[in-house]
Structure formats: structure tokens, C-alpha cells
Design a protein around this motif. Structure first.
Motif, PDB file in Angstrom:
ATOM      1  N   GLU A 106       0.810  -1.218   0.000  1.00  0.00           N
ATOM      2  CA  GLU A 106       0.000   0.000   0.000  1.00  0.00           C
ATOM      3  C   GLU A 106       0.847   1.274   0.000  1.00  0.00           C
ATOM      4  O   GLU A 106       0.621   2.178  -0.808  1.00  0.00           O
ATOM      5  N   GLU A 107       1.806   1.356   0.879  1.00  0.00           N
ATOM      6  CA  GLU A 107       2.594   2.580   0.995  1.00  0.00           C
ATOM      7  C   GLU A 107       3.344   2.880  -0.305  1.00  0.00           C
ATOM      8  O   GLU A 107       3.320   4.006  -0.804  1.00  0.00           O
ATOM      9  N   ARG A 108       3.976   1.878  -0.843  1.00  0.00           N
ATOM     10  CA  ARG A 108       4.737   2.074  -2.086  1.00  0.00           C
ATOM     11  C   ARG A 108       3.818   2.433  -3.246  1.00  0.00           C
ATOM     12  O   ARG A 108       4.100   3.352  -4.023  1.00  0.00           O
ATOM     13  N   LEU A 109       2.724   1.718  -3.392  1.00  0.00           N
ATOM     14  CA  LEU A 109       1.788   1.992  -4.477  1.00  0.00           C
ATOM     15  C   LEU A 109       1.193   3.385  -4.356  1.00  0.00           C
ATOM     16  O   LEU A 109       1.084   4.122  -5.340  1.00  0.00           O
ATOM     17  N   ARG A 110       0.808   3.754  -3.139  1.00  0.00           N
ATOM     18  CA  ARG A 110       0.224   5.081  -2.911  1.00  0.00           C
ATOM     19  C   ARG A 110       1.223   6.182  -3.287  1.00  0.00           C
ATOM     20  O   ARG A 110       0.870   7.153  -3.944  1.00  0.00           O
ATOM     21  N   SER A 111       2.494   6.020  -2.894  1.00  0.00           N
ATOM     22  CA  SER A 111       3.485   7.054  -3.203  1.00  0.00           C
ATOM     23  C   SER A 111       3.753   7.137  -4.702  1.00  0.00           C
ATOM     24  O   SER A 111       3.929   8.235  -5.235  1.00  0.00           O
TER      25      SER A 111
END
Length: 122
Positions: A106-111
Motif C-alpha cells: 500500500e505505501e509504495r503503491l500510494r506514493s
């Protein structure tokens, strides 16, 4: 359905999946129908960003591809319900795996997504 501007390319499984599941709301529709939300109004409430017309179009395409079935009850007012077909149920574990991958990253995709805000309007 619309006339195609680009010819069909059905050379591999990914092409086939893309053809059947392509559409902004189709994956969510399948997921919510599997969770028990079957009436068009229920689906509309679960996906408020989608117009009723678009949801109906995508539900019709899912029905044409054999993933959902539509039941129309002869009553006043008319009642419509959708359910997954046996074939449609086979895609749920795949969607679950994709959802888990999204959650795990989630964090990587969101960024990555938010790094290009001009693309969000497309």
C-alpha cells in the motif's frame, strides 16, 4: 457495447482477463456481489463514485461474459438482483490475491500513484 477502435488481441491469458475485467468498477462489482450486495441500489451505495448508468453497463458486460447472472422478479416495483455464476466465483480467489498484494504494498503503491497527480484526472 461500443464499437472497437482497436482490434481484439486474445493471444494469452492476460489479454483474455483484460478483455473481461477491463472497466473501472468491474472488479469492485464482482467483489461486492460476492459479499452479498446484490441489488443495483446496494451496489450504487457501495460505489458512490460511479454513475448508475456506468454500473449498469458494466454489470451487463459481466453478465454477457458469464461472470454474473441477473434475476428480474415480476413484481411492482420491479426487483433486480445479481449473483455470481459458478464461473464468476472462480475469479474471487484471484481478486483476493490482488487485493492482498495491494494491501501488502500500500505505501509504495500510494506514493507512486501520488507522485504523478496530473495523471489522476485522466
Amino acid at each position: 457495447m461500443k464499437d472497437r477502435k482497436i482490434a481484439l488481441n486474445l493471444n494469452c491469458g492476460l489479454d483474455l482477463i483484460g478483455e473481461v475485467l477491463y472497466g473501472k468498477w468491474k472488479i469492485r462489482l464482482l467483489w461486492f456481489i460476492d459479499e452479498g450486495f446484490q441489488r443495483p441500489s446496494e451496489l450504487q451505495r457501495k460505489i458512490p463514485g460511479a454513475s448508475r448508468r456506468v454500473l449498469n453497463t458494466q454489470l451487463k458486460e459481466l453478465e454477457q461474459h458469464g461472470l454474473v447472472s441477473k434475476i428480474i422478479y415480476a413484481q411492482v416495483p420491479p426487483k433486480v438482483e445479481y449473483s455470481l455464476t459458478e464461473f464468476g466465483k472462480t475469479v474471487i480467489p484471484v481478486l483476493s490475491a490482488l487485493g492482498k498484494w495491494g494491501d501488502d504494498n500500500e505505501e509504495r503503491l500510494r506514493s507512486v500513484i501520488l507522485a504523478f497527480p496530473d495523471k489522476l484526472a485522466d
